[in-house]
Design a protein around this motif. Structure first.
Motif, PDB file in Angstrom:
ATOM      1  N   PHE A 141       0.843  -1.197   0.000  1.00 49.48           N
ATOM      2  CA  PHE A 141       0.000   0.000   0.000  1.00 49.48           C
ATOM      3  C   PHE A 141       0.875   1.243   0.000  1.00 49.48           C
ATOM      4  CE2 PHE A 141      -2.581   3.367   1.735  1.00 49.48           C
ATOM      5  CZ  PHE A 141      -3.846   3.138   1.227  1.00 49.48           C
ATOM      6  N   ILE A 142       1.920   1.246   0.847  1.00 45.99           N
ATOM      7  CA  ILE A 142       2.825   2.389   0.907  1.00 45.99           C
ATOM      8  C   ILE A 142       3.514   2.593  -0.442  1.00 45.99           C
ATOM      9  CG2 ILE A 142       4.905   3.323   1.998  1.00 45.99           C
ATOM     10  CD1 ILE A 142       4.177   1.747   4.504  1.00 45.99           C
ATOM     11  N   ILE A 143       4.003   1.494  -1.030  1.00 48.89           N
ATOM     12  CA  ILE A 143       4.743   1.591  -2.286  1.00 48.89           C
ATOM     13  C   ILE A 143       3.853   2.119  -3.408  1.00 48.89           C
ATOM     14  CG2 ILE A 143       5.892   0.244  -4.092  1.00 48.89           C
ATOM     15  CD1 ILE A 143       6.922  -1.602  -1.860  1.00 48.89           C
ATOM     16  N   SER A 144       2.648   1.550  -3.546  1.00 52.17           N
ATOM     17  CA  SER A 144       1.786   1.947  -4.668  1.00 52.17           C
ATOM     18  C   SER A 144       1.317   3.388  -4.536  1.00 52.17           C
ATOM     19  CB  SER A 144       0.591   1.002  -4.786  1.00 52.17           C
ATOM     20  OG  SER A 144      -0.274   1.111  -3.668  1.00 52.17           O
ATOM     21  N   SER A 145       0.915   3.787  -3.329  1.00 53.63           N
ATOM     22  CA  SER A 145       0.439   5.164  -3.154  1.00 53.63           C
ATOM     23  C   SER A 145       1.566   6.165  -3.364  1.00 53.63           C
ATOM     24  CB  SER A 145      -0.176   5.343  -1.758  1.00 53.63           C
ATOM     25  OG  SER A 145       0.756   5.014  -0.739  1.00 53.63           O
ATOM     26  N   SER A 146       2.811   5.778  -2.992  1.00 56.81           N
ATOM     27  CA  SER A 146       3.958   6.663  -3.198  1.00 56.81           C
ATOM     28  C   SER A 146       4.311   6.762  -4.681  1.00 56.81           C
ATOM     29  CB  SER A 146       5.162   6.153  -2.404  1.00 56.81           C
ATOM     30  OG  SER A 146       4.887   6.101  -1.023  1.00 56.81           O
ATOM     31  N   ILE A 147       4.327   5.616  -5.369  1.00 57.00           N
ATOM     32  CA  ILE A 147       4.671   5.615  -6.788  1.00 57.00           C
ATOM     33  C   ILE A 147       3.643   6.402  -7.599  1.00 57.00           C
ATOM     34  CG2 ILE A 147       4.837   4.160  -8.846  1.00 57.00           C
ATOM     35  CD1 ILE A 147       6.089   2.001  -7.101  1.00 57.00           C
ATOM     36  N   LEU A 148       2.375   6.172  -7.319  1.00 55.91           N
ATOM     37  CA  LEU A 148       1.327   6.835  -8.111  1.00 55.91           C
ATOM     38  C   LEU A 148       1.355   8.344  -7.945  1.00 55.91           C
ATOM     39  CD1 LEU A 148      -1.005   6.022 -10.058  1.00 55.91           C
ATOM     40  CD2 LEU A 148       0.304   4.160  -9.036  1.00 55.91           C
ATOM     41  N   GLY A 149       1.699   8.801  -6.741  1.00 54.95           N
ATOM     42  CA  GLY A 149       1.783  10.245  -6.554  1.00 54.95           C
ATOM     43  C   GLY A 149       2.771  10.870  -7.518  1.00 54.95           C
ATOM     44  N   GLY A 150       3.945  10.224  -7.690  1.00 56.27           N
ATOM     45  CA  GLY A 150       4.931  10.741  -8.635  1.00 56.27           C
ATOM     46  C   GLY A 150       4.507  10.590 -10.080  1.00 56.27           C
ATOM     47  N   LEU A 151       3.865   9.469 -10.410  1.00 62.41           N
ATOM     48  CA  LEU A 151       3.444   9.237 -11.791  1.00 62.41           C
ATOM     49  C   LEU A 151       2.360  10.218 -12.237  1.00 62.41           C
ATOM     50  CD1 LEU A 151       3.348   5.322 -11.965  1.00 62.41           C
ATOM     51  CD2 LEU A 151       5.031   6.870 -12.999  1.00 62.41           C
ATOM     52  N   ILE A 152       1.449  10.538 -11.321  1.00 60.42           N
ATOM     53  CA  ILE A 152       0.385  11.495 -11.670  1.00 60.42           C
ATOM     54  C   ILE A 152       0.978  12.860 -11.955  1.00 60.42           C
ATOM     55  CG2 ILE A 152      -1.681  12.667 -10.818  1.00 60.42           C
ATOM     56  CD1 ILE A 152      -2.218  10.131  -9.140  1.00 60.42           C
ATOM     57  N   THR A 153       2.006  13.228 -11.192  1.00 58.63           N
ATOM     58  CA  THR A 153       2.670  14.516 -11.422  1.00 58.63           C
ATOM     59  C   THR A 153       3.348  14.542 -12.795  1.00 58.63           C
ATOM     60  OG1 THR A 153       3.074  14.750  -9.047  1.00 58.63           O
ATOM     61  CG2 THR A 153       4.383  16.124 -10.521  1.00 58.63           C
ATOM     62  N   ARG A 154       3.933  13.414 -13.192  1.00 60.61           N
ATOM     63  CA  ARG A 154       4.668  13.348 -14.450  1.00 60.61           C
ATOM     64  C   ARG A 154       3.741  13.185 -15.644  1.00 60.61           C
ATOM     65  NH1 ARG A 154       9.695   9.176 -15.808  1.00 60.61           N
ATOM     66  NH2 ARG A 154      10.115   9.971 -17.916  1.00 60.61           N
ATOM     67  N   PHE A 155       2.710  12.366 -15.488  1.00 56.85           N
ATOM     68  CA  PHE A 155       1.761  12.149 -16.577  1.00 56.85           C
ATOM     69  C   PHE A 155       0.451  12.861 -16.235  1.00 56.85           C
ATOM     70  CE2 PHE A 155       4.705   8.551 -16.473  1.00 56.85           C
ATOM     71  CZ  PHE A 155       5.185   8.567 -17.769  1.00 56.85           C
ATOM     72  N   ASP A 156      -0.699  12.371 -16.718  1.00 49.45           N
ATOM     73  CA  ASP A 156      -1.978  12.951 -16.339  1.00 49.45           C
ATOM     74  C   ASP A 156      -2.788  11.921 -15.561  1.00 49.45           C
ATOM     75  OD1 ASP A 156      -3.043  11.178 -18.168  1.00 49.45           O
ATOM     76  OD2 ASP A 156      -3.304  12.678 -19.738  1.00 49.45           O
ATOM     77  N   HIS A 157      -4.034  12.239 -15.278  1.00 50.76           N
ATOM     78  CA  HIS A 157      -4.859  11.394 -14.415  1.00 50.76           C
ATOM     79  C   HIS A 157      -5.118  10.019 -15.015  1.00 50.76           C
ATOM     80  CE1 HIS A 157      -7.995  12.541 -17.263  1.00 50.76           C
ATOM     81  NE2 HIS A 157      -8.727  11.559 -16.760  1.00 50.76           N
ATOM     82  N   SER A 158      -4.967   9.853 -16.332  1.00 50.01           N
ATOM     83  CA  SER A 158      -5.257   8.568 -16.972  1.00 50.01           C
ATOM     84  C   SER A 158      -4.346   7.455 -16.465  1.00 50.01           C
ATOM     85  CB  SER A 158      -5.139   8.690 -18.492  1.00 50.01           C
ATOM     86  OG  SER A 158      -3.829   9.062 -18.864  1.00 50.01           O
ATOM     87  N   ILE A 159      -3.164   7.795 -15.933  1.00 47.56           N
ATOM     88  CA  ILE A 159      -2.243   6.782 -15.428  1.00 47.56           C
ATOM     89  C   ILE A 159      -2.853   6.020 -14.259  1.00 47.56           C
ATOM     90  CG2 ILE A 159      -1.068   8.261 -13.746  1.00 47.56           C
ATOM     91  CD1 ILE A 159       0.570   5.667 -16.087  1.00 47.56           C
ATOM     92  N   ILE A 160      -3.816   6.637 -13.552  1.00 50.78           N
ATOM     93  CA  ILE A 160      -4.457   5.978 -12.405  1.00 50.78           C
ATOM     94  C   ILE A 160      -5.195   4.727 -12.873  1.00 50.78           C
ATOM     95  CG2 ILE A 160      -6.184   6.251 -10.574  1.00 50.78           C
ATOM     96  CD1 ILE A 160      -5.507   9.268 -10.602  1.00 50.78           C
ATOM     97  N   LEU A 161      -5.992   4.849 -13.923  1.00 51.73           N
ATOM     98  CA  LEU A 161      -6.745   3.701 -14.428  1.00 51.73           C
ATOM     99  C   LEU A 161      -5.810   2.644 -15.000  1.00 51.73           C
ATOM    100  CD1 LEU A 161      -9.348   2.242 -15.123  1.00 51.73           C
ATOM    101  CD2 LEU A 161      -9.490   3.619 -17.217  1.00 51.73           C
ATOM    102  N   TYR A 162      -4.799   3.052 -15.757  1.00 47.66           N
ATOM    103  CA  TYR A 162      -3.876   2.076 -16.349  1.00 47.66           C
ATOM    104  C   TYR A 162      -3.104   1.320 -15.269  1.00 47.66           C
ATOM    105  CZ  TYR A 162      -4.857   4.593 -20.672  1.00 47.66           C
ATOM    106  OH  TYR A 162      -5.487   5.170 -21.752  1.00 47.66           O
ATOM    107  N   ALA A 163      -2.693   2.021 -14.218  1.00 44.42           N
ATOM    108  CA  ALA A 163      -1.988   1.355 -13.108  1.00 44.42           C
ATOM    109  C   ALA A 163      -2.914   0.401 -12.374  1.00 44.42           C
ATOM    110  CB  ALA A 163      -1.430   2.401 -12.145  1.00 44.42           C
ATOM    111  N   MET A 164      -4.173   0.799 -12.228  1.00 45.25           N
ATOM    112  CA  MET A 164      -5.154  -0.064 -11.575  1.00 45.25           C
ATOM    113  C   MET A 164      -5.350  -1.343 -12.388  1.00 45.25           C
ATOM    114  SD  MET A 164      -6.998   0.195  -8.789  1.00 45.25           S
ATOM    115  CE  MET A 164      -8.212  -0.872  -8.026  1.00 45.25           C
ATOM    116  N   LEU A 165      -5.474  -1.214 -13.701  1.00 41.31           N
ATOM    117  CA  LEU A 165      -5.668  -2.390 -14.553  1.00 41.31           C
ATOM    118  C   LEU A 165      -4.445  -3.308 -14.526  1.00 41.31           C
ATOM    119  CD1 LEU A 165      -7.405  -0.711 -17.632  1.00 41.31           C
ATOM    120  CD2 LEU A 165      -8.458  -2.233 -15.952  1.00 41.31           C
ATOM    121  N   ALA A 166      -3.254  -2.735 -14.546  1.00 39.98           N
ATOM    122  CA  ALA A 166      -2.039  -3.556 -14.522  1.00 39.98           C
ATOM    123  C   ALA A 166      -1.917  -4.325 -13.210  1.00 39.98           C
ATOM    124  CB  ALA A 166      -0.814  -2.661 -14.730  1.00 39.98           C
TER     125      ALA A 166
END
Length: 379
Positions: A141-166
């Motif tokens: 939980f710590i790892i995913s929430s930390s990684i996604l915070g950085g990815l959202i900053t770098r990309f846009d909100h669509s990365i949330i759904l793609y990360a969820m699917l993966a």
């Protein structure tokens, strides 16, 4: 089909499920916002989703009539959850996105109590060390929430759904590995599911539900308003993030040593310890916002949450009637972790504007019924 040791299978399940949960829980509101929903619409959808998660545990989990059906149920729900989130690739507009989010909440939420029910079975069947297996979920939980915070900053909100699917695809694939030890039905179990109302007629079950509801429900103000309160007294967002992360690290630490330190403790003793943590932790947060003391209070998350979670699994796996195990897990998830926490969140929201940090006194008071209930040896 490849084999995994049962502890490794369960550690993999918890890791991948909570990796996905660490995406969904903190960031799904941001995805909905990126899809054009307003703050009011998001609040309505997420609030309804919280209540639906409670009902899903009560409706779906008890349909698993015996423990040998736990693995198939988990596998099919993992697949349906992936299919449900795949629908968001095609959904647009408030109505469809709202319906999809409600369906996602309904399908994904029973995975937690089913996973804990499987863990409780293996605790009694193969002497599984629950704490050392469950801690990997918190780490993920710590790892995913930390990684996604950085990815959202770098990309846009669509990365949330793609990360969820993966992450859900990985969960589906892992779930089809075969554990070395399959869960076996208890001798007392039959193929006739025990109704939930019949389980709740047992006095020890009523005490268990009241204990867990008070302890887990006491986190309501913390989950909903601690960040807002700490920001109002001058803490930066970075500091607040560190405080949250530290509390989960404390939880992981206790789970790692739980079998060594608390292996001989009864569930009632662990509940009493959690009650002490509830009284001390929330009183500290109500009394002061001094950073050093807040850090100490955050360390007590290991007691208020992790010790109580271990106590609940120990009661279900070792002390409760075996034929009630799955129903108890459903009730615990739906009522203690869901409905009561939701009600206390609403009450905290009503009181917070006028009480501010003093709302934590209300949470500390919940330790009193814990002390009274936990001293009885039946739970």
């Amino acid at each position: 089909m490849p084999f995994l040791s049962s502890p490794l299978w369960l550690a993999g399940f918890f890791s991948l499920f909570f990796f996905a949960w660490g995406i969904f829980l903190p960031f799904w509101a941001l995805w909905l916002e990126g899809e054009g929903l307003t703050a009011g619409q998001i609040g309505l959808v997420l609030g309804a989703g919280l209540l639906l998660r409670c009902f899903a545990s009560l409706l779906i989990v008890p349909r698993v009539k015996n423990e040998s059906q736990l693995l198939p149920a988990i596998r099919y729900l993992c697949f349906f959850t992936l299919a449900c989130f795949a629908l968001f690739l095609f959904l647009q507009g408030f109505v469809l996105l709202a319906l999809g989010t409600l369906l996602a909440n309904f399908v994904i939420s029973p995975l937690m109590p089913l996973g804990d029910a499987l863990a409780a079975k293996w605790v009694s069947q193969i002497r599984l060390d629950y704490g050392k297996v469950r801690l990997w979920g918190s780490v993920s939980f710590i790892i995913s929430s930390s990684i996604l915070g950085g990815l959202i900053t770098r990309f846009d909100h669509s990365i949330i759904l793609y990360a969820m699917l993966a992450s859900l695809l990985a969960l589906v694939l892992m779930s089809w590995f075969k554990p070395a030890t399959l869960p076996q039905d208890s001798l007392q179990q039959t193929n006739v599911s025990v109704p939930l109302w019949q389980v709740l007629k047992q006095p020890s079950v009523v005490r268990f539900m009241m204990l867990t509801s008070c302890i887990q429900g006491s986190h309501a103000a913390y989950y909903s308003f601690s960040s807002i309160y700490w920001k109002s007294v001058g803490y930066s967002e970075t500091t607040i993030g560190y405080l949250w992360g530290f509390s989960v690290l404390a939880e992981v630490g206790l789970m790692a040593i739980a079998s060594k330190w608390f292996g001989r403790w009864r569930a009632s003793q662990l509940f009493m310890l959690a009650g002490v943590g509830v009284a001390v932790r929330w009183s500290m947060l109500a009394f002061t916002s001094e950073l050093s003391l807040v850090i100490v209070a955050q360390a007590l998350h290991a007691i208020t949450f992790a010790a109580a979670q271990i106590a609940a699994i120990r009661y279900i796996s070792e002390e409760a009637p075996p034929q009630f195990a799955i129903q108890l897990q459903a009730l615990y998830s739906a009522i203690a972790l869901g409905l009561v926490t939701a009600v206390l969140t609403w009450l905290s929201g009503y009181l917070y504007p006028s009480w501010q940090g003093q709302v934590f006194w209300l949470m500390a008071v919940l330790a009193l019924p814990v002390f009274w209930l936990a001293r009885r040896r039946q739970v």
